[in-house]
Design an enzyme around this catalytic site. Structure first.
Site, mmCIF file in Angstrom:
data_model
loop_
_atom_site.group_PDB
_atom_site.id
_atom_site.type_symbol
_atom_site.label_atom_id
_atom_site.label_comp_id
_atom_site.label_asym_id
_atom_site.label_seq_id
_atom_site.Cartn_x
_atom_site.Cartn_y
_atom_site.Cartn_z
ATOM 1 N N GLY A 127 -74.676 6.407 -54.967
ATOM 2 C CA GLY A 127 -75.580 7.456 -54.493
ATOM 3 C C GLY A 127 -75.666 8.689 -55.379
ATOM 4 N N ARG A 159 -63.491 2.821 -54.872
ATOM 5 C CA ARG A 159 -63.740 1.451 -55.338
ATOM 6 C C ARG A 159 -63.560 1.388 -56.863
ATOM 7 N NH1 ARG A 159 -69.311 0.737 -52.187
ATOM 8 N NH2 ARG A 159 -69.312 2.979 -52.599
ATOM 9 N N TYR A 193 -70.831 15.068 -37.764
ATOM 10 C CA TYR A 193 -71.310 15.075 -39.157
ATOM 11 C C TYR A 193 -71.926 16.445 -39.450
ATOM 12 C CZ TYR A 193 -73.803 14.242 -43.444
ATOM 13 O OH TYR A 193 -74.276 14.366 -44.733
ATOM 14 N N LYS A 214 -70.798 19.517 -42.199
ATOM 15 C CA LYS A 214 -71.676 20.099 -43.231
ATOM 16 C C LYS A 214 -71.869 21.605 -42.988
ATOM 17 C CE LYS A 214 -71.952 16.547 -45.802
ATOM 18 N NZ LYS A 214 -71.466 16.562 -47.194
ATOM 19 N N GLY A 242 -82.014 16.970 -47.744
ATOM 20 C CA GLY A 242 -82.446 16.221 -46.553
ATOM 21 C C GLY A 242 -82.193 14.746 -46.823
ATOM 22 N N THR A 250 -79.557 6.287 -50.200
ATOM 23 C CA THR A 250 -78.356 5.863 -50.946
ATOM 24 C C THR A 250 -77.632 4.861 -50.035
ATOM 25 O OG1 THR A 250 -77.069 7.606 -49.896
ATOM 26 C CG2 THR A 250 -78.095 8.177 -52.007
ATOM 27 N N GLU A 251 -76.329 4.702 -50.230
ATOM 28 C CA GLU A 251 -75.570 3.853 -49.289
ATOM 29 C C GLU A 251 -75.224 4.625 -48.007
ATOM 30 O OE1 GLU A 251 -72.079 2.243 -51.216
ATOM 31 O OE2 GLU A 251 -73.257 1.239 -52.749
HETATM 32 P P1 NDP Z 1 -73.103 7.194 -50.663
HETATM 33 O O1 NDP Z 1 -72.514 6.467 -49.499
HETATM 34 O O2 NDP Z 1 -74.070 6.464 -51.516
HETATM 35 O O3 NDP Z 1 -71.938 7.782 -51.578
HETATM 36 C C1 NDP Z 1 -70.802 8.355 -51.019
HETATM 37 C C2 NDP Z 1 -69.712 8.415 -52.079
HETATM 38 O O4 NDP Z 1 -68.558 9.044 -51.507
HETATM 39 C C3 NDP Z 1 -69.279 7.062 -52.577
HETATM 40 O O5 NDP Z 1 -69.130 7.119 -53.975
HETATM 41 C C4 NDP Z 1 -67.936 6.847 -51.914
HETATM 42 O O6 NDP Z 1 -67.098 6.083 -52.786
HETATM 43 C C5 NDP Z 1 -67.419 8.273 -51.840
HETATM 44 N N1 NDP Z 1 -66.383 8.441 -50.822
HETATM 45 C C6 NDP Z 1 -66.482 8.290 -49.480
HETATM 46 N N2 NDP Z 1 -65.295 8.483 -48.900
HETATM 47 C C7 NDP Z 1 -64.411 8.765 -49.905
HETATM 48 C C8 NDP Z 1 -63.036 9.051 -49.942
HETATM 49 N N3 NDP Z 1 -62.307 9.086 -48.827
HETATM 50 N N4 NDP Z 1 -62.459 9.295 -51.141
HETATM 51 C C9 NDP Z 1 -63.186 9.272 -52.280
HETATM 52 N N5 NDP Z 1 -64.502 9.000 -52.297
HETATM 53 C C10 NDP Z 1 -65.105 8.749 -51.128
HETATM 54 O O7 NDP Z 1 -73.776 8.487 -50.033
HETATM 55 P P2 NDP Z 1 -74.500 9.749 -50.709
HETATM 56 O O8 NDP Z 1 -74.450 9.656 -52.169
HETATM 57 O O9 NDP Z 1 -75.791 9.881 -50.041
HETATM 58 O O10 NDP Z 1 -73.551 10.897 -50.197
HETATM 59 C C11 NDP Z 1 -72.941 11.829 -51.086
HETATM 60 C C12 NDP Z 1 -72.810 13.165 -50.381
HETATM 61 O O11 NDP Z 1 -74.115 13.645 -50.085
HETATM 62 C C13 NDP Z 1 -72.073 13.109 -49.041
HETATM 63 O O12 NDP Z 1 -71.237 14.250 -48.953
HETATM 64 C C14 NDP Z 1 -73.191 13.197 -48.015
HETATM 65 O O13 NDP Z 1 -72.754 13.779 -46.817
HETATM 66 C C15 NDP Z 1 -74.168 14.095 -48.744
HETATM 67 N N6 NDP Z 1 -75.539 14.027 -48.294
HETATM 68 C C16 NDP Z 1 -76.213 12.845 -48.263
HETATM 69 C C17 NDP Z 1 -77.528 12.808 -47.827
HETATM 70 C C18 NDP Z 1 -78.297 11.536 -47.685
HETATM 71 O O14 NDP Z 1 -79.328 11.527 -46.980
HETATM 72 N N7 NDP Z 1 -77.886 10.445 -48.341
HETATM 73 C C19 NDP Z 1 -78.225 14.043 -47.459
HETATM 74 C C20 NDP Z 1 -77.418 15.226 -47.521
HETATM 75 C C21 NDP Z 1 -76.133 15.208 -47.956
HETATM 76 P P3 NDP Z 1 -66.038 4.986 -52.356
HETATM 77 O O15 NDP Z 1 -66.569 4.282 -51.148
HETATM 78 O O16 NDP Z 1 -65.929 4.117 -53.576
HETATM 79 O O17 NDP Z 1 -64.796 5.750 -52.101
HETATM 80 C C1 8X3 Z 2 -77.589 13.547 -44.560
HETATM 81 C C2 8X3 Z 2 -78.962 13.815 -44.069
HETATM 82 O O1 8X3 Z 2 -80.408 14.152 -42.016
HETATM 83 O O2 8X3 Z 2 -78.964 12.223 -42.014
HETATM 84 O O3 8X3 Z 2 -76.846 14.710 -44.641
HETATM 85 O O4 8X3 Z 2 -78.059 14.394 -41.723
HETATM 86 S S1 8X3 Z 2 -79.080 13.629 -42.380
#
Ligand code: NDP
Ligand code: 8X3
Length: 253
Positions: free
Chosen positions: A13, A35, A153, A157, A184, A188-189
């Site tokens: 992501g 991972r 969640y 944040k 927003g 991603t995953e």
């Molecule tokens: P993904 O699930 O694609 O990526 C999340 C990443 O966090 C992975 O690389 C995962 O790696 C890592 N991770 C999770 N838990 C742990 C842990 N305990 N230790 C180390 N690494 C960890 O999601 P996003 O890229 O979308 O999310 C990234 C950030 O963005 C998060 O903080 C999320 O809350 C925030 N966000 C996301 C939004 C969305 O809509 N996608 C919107 C707003 C904010 P691994 O599993 O290999 O440990």
């Molecule tokens: C991730 C976006 O809208 O699912 O922070 O909370 S939302």
């Protein structure tokens, strides 16, 4: 020597996109996630595609001792971290408060809040010694607008928002920039993790509108990081055009 960026949550992501975007700008990159196979694959491709130096640093951000061990025992040539991107994070479940699982709440709090605190605290002494640095936290619009079933969640944040503000004040004497990027919906995953592998629910999240991509957020992170030394973007909210805030969307389905 080129600047060094340390990215947590780089196996997927937003974090992975940041690793690629900063490598394109010739930064030295430290990548973190749990991972290990994904981290090694990413490291190899960054080295091959962009000719940059990469250090793979697998650990779970929730494991306090492992976080401090890994960061305090970095090889000497990797000790100077210029930019920290706290992207590791997750949502688990989307349930009413009374029906949600305590274990999901604990995992979110341990990862999104405690994990961010441990990594930041471990990286800060070197930044303070250098009298410069930049911490970029990946917050969320969910921290500004609580939505139904978002409960803990959203709370994590909101905590990232408060922590970012407090870091910015307390780190003023050390010339450390703190930026809270609040996206927003980014495809991603994230939703696959939130819905525990339910691909239908995950893809339904992004139906009827064009979500942001990890690359969109990475481009913004690079922009924030490459501004002149006297300029700090404090907060940056970014949504898809079809999303007004954490609550209101215009979807075609
Ligand atoms: P993904 O699930 O694609 O990526 C999340 C990443 O966090 C992975 O690389 C995962 O790696 C890592 N991770 C999770 N838990 C742990 C842990 N305990 N230790 C180390 N690494 C960890 O999601 P996003 O890229 O979308 O999310 C990234 C950030 O963005 C998060 O903080 C999320 O809350 C925030 N966000 C996301 C939004 C969305 O809509 N996608 C919107 C707003 C904010 P691994 O599993 O290999 O440990
Ligand atoms: C991730 C976006 O809208 O699912 O922070 O909370 S939302």
């Amino acid at each position: 020597m080129n600047k060094t960026v340390f990215i947590t949550g780089a196996t997927s992501g937003i974090g992975k996109s940041c690793a690629i975007a900063f490598a394109k700008k010739s930064f030295r990159i430290i990548v973190n996630g749990r991972r290990e196979n994904l981290l090694s694959g990413l490291s190899e491709s960054l080295k091959k595609d962009f000719g940059v130096e990469v250090l793979s640093l697998p650990f779970d951000v929730r494991e306090k001792e492992n976080v401090f061990d890994a960061i305090h025992n970095l090889p000497a040539e990797w000790e100077n971290i210029d930019i920290l991107i706290n992207s590791a994070g997750l949502a688990l479940g989307k349930d009413h408060f009374d029906e949600a699982h305590l274990h999901d709440w604990e995992t979110m709090i341990d990862t999104n809040v405690n994990g961010l605190l441990y990594v930041s605290k471990a990286v800060l002494p070197q930044m303070i010694k250098n009298n410069s640095g930049h911490i970029i936290n990946i917050g969320s619009v969910a921290g500004d607008f609580v939505y139904e079933n978002g409960n803990i969640y959203c709370a994590t944040k909101s905590a990232v928002d408060a922590i970012s503000k407090s870091m910015r004040i307390d780190l003023l004497p050390h010339h450390i920039k703190v930026t809270n990027i609040k996206p927003g919906a980014v495809e991603t995953e994230f939703s696959l993790v939130r819905f525990k592998g339910d691909t239908e629910k995950a893809s339904a999240t992004y139906e009827g509108f064009q979500p942001l991509t990890g690359d969109d957020i990475a481009e913004i992170a690079v922009y924030c990081a490459m501004l002149p030394a006297n300029v700090c973007i404090n907060d940056l909210t970014v949504t898809p055009v079809a999303q007004a805030n954490g609550v209101y969307f215009h979807k075609t389905v």
